[in-house]
Design a protein around this motif. Structure first.
Motif, mmCIF file in Angstrom:
data_model
loop_
_atom_site.group_PDB
_atom_site.id
_atom_site.type_symbol
_atom_site.label_atom_id
_atom_site.label_comp_id
_atom_site.label_asym_id
_atom_site.label_seq_id
_atom_site.Cartn_x
_atom_site.Cartn_y
_atom_site.Cartn_z
ATOM 1 N N GLY A 113 1.060 -1.134 0.063
ATOM 2 C CA GLY A 113 -0.047 -0.062 0.062
ATOM 3 C C GLY A 113 0.687 1.370 -0.073
ATOM 4 O O GLY A 113 1.979 1.295 -0.262
ATOM 5 N N ALA A 114 0.270 2.241 0.418
ATOM 6 C CA ALA A 114 0.930 3.454 0.234
ATOM 7 C C ALA A 114 0.429 4.474 1.524
ATOM 8 O O ALA A 114 -0.894 4.355 1.958
ATOM 9 C CB ALA A 114 1.048 4.385 -0.960
ATOM 10 N N ILE A 115 0.975 5.656 1.949
ATOM 11 C CA ILE A 115 0.707 6.633 2.651
ATOM 12 C C ILE A 115 1.239 7.648 2.592
ATOM 13 O O ILE A 115 2.527 7.762 2.271
ATOM 14 C CB ILE A 115 0.812 6.129 4.339
ATOM 15 N N ASP A 116 0.731 8.932 2.659
ATOM 16 C CA ASP A 116 1.211 10.160 2.206
ATOM 17 C C ASP A 116 1.137 11.129 3.150
ATOM 18 O O ASP A 116 0.129 11.141 3.929
ATOM 19 C CB ASP A 116 1.029 10.634 0.777
ATOM 20 N N PHE A 117 1.944 12.220 3.300
ATOM 21 C CA PHE A 117 1.639 13.228 4.161
ATOM 22 C C PHE A 117 2.089 14.440 3.574
ATOM 23 O O PHE A 117 2.928 14.737 2.656
ATOM 24 C CB PHE A 117 2.579 13.367 5.189
ATOM 25 N N THR A 118 1.038 15.610 3.453
ATOM 26 C CA THR A 118 1.038 16.685 2.595
ATOM 27 C C THR A 118 0.877 18.049 3.555
ATOM 28 O O THR A 118 -0.069 17.878 4.258
ATOM 29 C CB THR A 118 -0.031 16.730 1.678
ATOM 30 N N GLN A 119 1.779 18.838 3.541
ATOM 31 C CA GLN A 119 1.683 20.160 4.389
ATOM 32 C C GLN A 119 0.542 20.985 3.757
ATOM 33 O O GLN A 119 0.727 21.322 2.392
ATOM 34 C CB GLN A 119 3.118 20.976 4.411
ATOM 35 N N ILE A 120 -0.458 21.370 4.364
ATOM 36 C CA ILE A 120 -1.454 21.937 3.909
ATOM 37 C C ILE A 120 -1.591 23.609 4.434
ATOM 38 O O ILE A 120 -2.489 24.490 3.865
ATOM 39 C CB ILE A 120 -3.027 21.517 4.247
ATOM 40 N N SER A 121 -0.851 23.958 5.540
ATOM 41 C CA SER A 121 -0.835 25.323 5.896
ATOM 42 C C SER A 121 0.565 25.502 6.843
ATOM 43 O O SER A 121 1.412 24.490 6.738
ATOM 44 C CB SER A 121 -1.887 25.761 6.756
ATOM 45 N N THR A 122 0.847 26.638 7.226
ATOM 46 C CA THR A 122 2.337 26.712 7.879
ATOM 47 C C THR A 122 2.483 25.757 9.222
ATOM 48 O O THR A 122 3.488 25.320 9.602
ATOM 49 C CB THR A 122 2.368 28.179 8.437
ATOM 50 N N ASP A 123 1.105 25.468 9.726
ATOM 51 C CA ASP A 123 1.274 24.586 10.806
ATOM 52 C C ASP A 123 0.514 23.424 10.936
ATOM 53 O O ASP A 123 0.132 22.729 12.025
ATOM 54 C CB ASP A 123 1.113 25.391 12.023
ATOM 55 N N ALA A 124 -0.189 22.872 9.752
ATOM 56 C CA ALA A 124 -0.888 21.877 9.817
ATOM 57 C C ALA A 124 -0.777 20.726 8.660
ATOM 58 O O ALA A 124 -0.191 21.323 7.379
ATOM 59 C CB ALA A 124 -2.438 22.091 9.508
#
Length: 218
Positions: A113-124
């Protein structure tokens, strides 16, 4: 890798890019940073071209793609294109963190499978994931989600919140969010193109750094 050494690695990579260092060398350094993410049962790796058959086995299953934002893979070319897209998602620049990991079982190195992390704001930031059907209901994705949440809050002090969401009817995905410590923020109706512009209920979950610290007795 502790926060001090992680930030040092980021500075080195930026310096290498400035001096036009060959991409393969930069990729090798990136791999060493990312590969250190592992859990009791999983290895978090970069996607490679030879992962196409395993990706196709997972993503051609309509049960896996049933509630996702992407369509069921119809050919190996679909999976190759996914891998090309995933391989572009390795940014650790400040303000632009975006990483997509291939998940491999530690005991046999099979991609599941896969998992990802994406920054969506300065602190989240936000996590998304997928898992081959053979591994459902074994706690595997919860293990992966907890690992990514821990990594983000440990490595990046500025992050105060991590989010995820899914169709409310996707009970398996919702349970992953709940078991990884996330709390329901809200439910909302959204018109989704993949589902022929039907209006469906989406559940939004999140965990704050304060909640994470409390649950880990920090």
């Amino acid at each position: 890798m502790d926060t001090k050494n992680y930030r040092r690695a980021v500075k080195i990579i930026k310096r290498l890019k400035f001096h036009s260092t060959p991409a393969p060398l930069i990729d090798n350094i990136m791999n060493k940073i990312i590969i250190e993410l592992e859990t009791e049962h999983l290895l978090f790796c970069r996607f490679e071209e030879n992962d196409a058959q395993a990706v196709f086995a997972c993503c051609s299953n309509p049960n896996v793609s049933r509630f996702t934002s992407w369509d069921t893979h119809q050919s190996i070319e679909d999976s190759k294109n996914y891998i090309k897209w995933a391989k572009t998602r390795y940014s650790i620049e400040e303000g632009k963190i975006d990483i997509c990991w291939a998940l491999h079982l530690k005991d046999n190195h099979n991609l599941i499978g896969a998992i990802d992390f994406t920054q969506i704001s300065t602190d989240a930031g936000r996590i998304d994931y997928m898992l081959t059907e053979a591994q459902w209901k074994q706690g595997i994705m919860t293990e992966a989600a907890i690992a990514v949440i821990n990594w983000v809050f440990q490595q990046f002090p500025n992050f105060t919140k991590i989010e995820s969401c899914g169709l409310t009817q996707n009970t398996g995905s919702i349970k992953v969010m709940q078991k990884s410590g996330m709390i329901l923020e809200k439910k909302e109706m959204k018109i989704l193109k993949k589902f022929r512009n039907k209006e469906l209920e989406v559940s939004n979950y999140s965990i704050t750094k304060e909640q994470w610290e409390k649950s880990n007795n920090l």
